[in-house]
Design an enzyme around this catalytic site. Structure first.
Site, PDB file in Angstrom:
ATOM      1  N   HIS A  36      36.721  49.658  56.466  1.00 41.59           N
ATOM      2  CA  HIS A  36      37.363  48.401  56.832  1.00 41.59           C
ATOM      3  C   HIS A  36      36.316  47.466  57.437  1.00 41.59           C
ATOM      4  O   HIS A  36      35.243  47.904  57.842  1.00 41.59           O
ATOM      5  CB  HIS A  36      38.405  48.618  57.936  1.00 41.59           C
ATOM      6  N   GLU A 118      36.036  51.232  60.877  1.00 44.67           N
ATOM      7  CA  GLU A 118      35.964  49.777  60.944  1.00 44.67           C
ATOM      8  C   GLU A 118      34.523  49.365  61.229  1.00 44.67           C
ATOM      9  O   GLU A 118      33.872  49.939  62.091  1.00 44.67           O
ATOM     10  CB  GLU A 118      36.846  49.239  62.078  1.00 44.67           C
ATOM     11  N   HIS A 154      39.355  49.290  52.103  1.00 45.72           N
ATOM     12  CA  HIS A 154      40.741  49.003  52.444  1.00 45.72           C
ATOM     13  C   HIS A 154      41.386  48.192  51.319  1.00 45.72           C
ATOM     14  O   HIS A 154      42.542  48.404  50.958  1.00 45.72           O
ATOM     15  CB  HIS A 154      40.785  48.244  53.769  1.00 45.72           C
ATOM     16  N   ASP A 164      39.264  43.481  52.875  1.00 46.35           N
ATOM     17  CA  ASP A 164      38.119  44.087  53.543  1.00 46.35           C
ATOM     18  C   ASP A 164      37.701  45.419  52.904  1.00 46.35           C
ATOM     19  O   ASP A 164      38.537  46.073  52.298  1.00 46.35           O
ATOM     20  CB  ASP A 164      38.400  44.270  55.041  1.00 46.35           C
TER      21      ASP A 164
END
Length: 187
Positions: A36, A118, A154, A164
């Protein structure tokens, strides 16, 4: 080194436990990494704001862009800051709430069997070399414990909702060309 509870116990991984997690379905094989990108507000570069979101401490009235996050409970297993620093928010043995409604490769509910990572950034800007270095180190560490086979964006598991990590994320060195199969350069 790993703690039995699924936490990485290394000096390069900071730990902050998010309440936004629950048990994975019994017998789940953790074989997928979901990549992500996140920035709050859009194009923001403050990792503490993302941490506050994952820890349910974000003041959603402090910025107009945060209003839509009011009442949202999300998390990811890991966050990699622009300088390459890594924070773990959820034990890899637990289900982080990062993928949402998701499906690909004849599978759905990616939160069940994936580890969410992330990267602080957005779909408009290239990521930093330090982030890629930390991501590769993290993947090697995860592969020592889990049978990770796939690395997916993602946007690949939720294409109608997400974009993303975006076009600037460089998959070379993380997965085989034209596949989802993980392949770390030099490993």
């Amino acid at each position: 080194m790993w703690l039995d509870e699924g936490w990485i116990e290394e000096d390069w991984v900071h730990r902050m436990q998010s309440p936004n997690q629950d048990a994975r379905p019994m017998g789940t094989r953790i074989d997928t990494l979901v990549i992500h990108s996140i920035s709050l507000p859009e194009r923001g570069r403050d990792a503490s704001v993302v941490s506050d979101l994952f820890l349910n401490r974000l003041d959603c009235h402090s910025h107009p862009a945060y209003f839509e996050l009011l009442g949202l409970h999300v998390s990811s297993h890991f966050l990699i800051d622009r300088d390459g620093s890594v924070t773990q928010f959820v034990s890899c043995e637990k289900r982080a709430w990062h993928a949402g409604i998701s499906a690909a490769m004849d599978r759905s509910n990616f939160n069940h069997f994936s580890i969410g990572v992330e990267l602080l950034g957005d779909v408009y800007t290239p990521f930093e070399l330090a982030q890629y270095a930390s991501l590769k180190k993290l993947v090697r560490t995860l592969q020592a414990r889990y049978p990770l086979k796939y690395a997916m964006a993602h946007s690949e598991i939720a294409p109608t909702r997400k974009t993303d990590p975006g076009p600037f994320f460089d998959w070379k060195g993380l997965r085989k060309s034209n596949t989802y199969d993980i392949q770390i350069d030099g490993a």
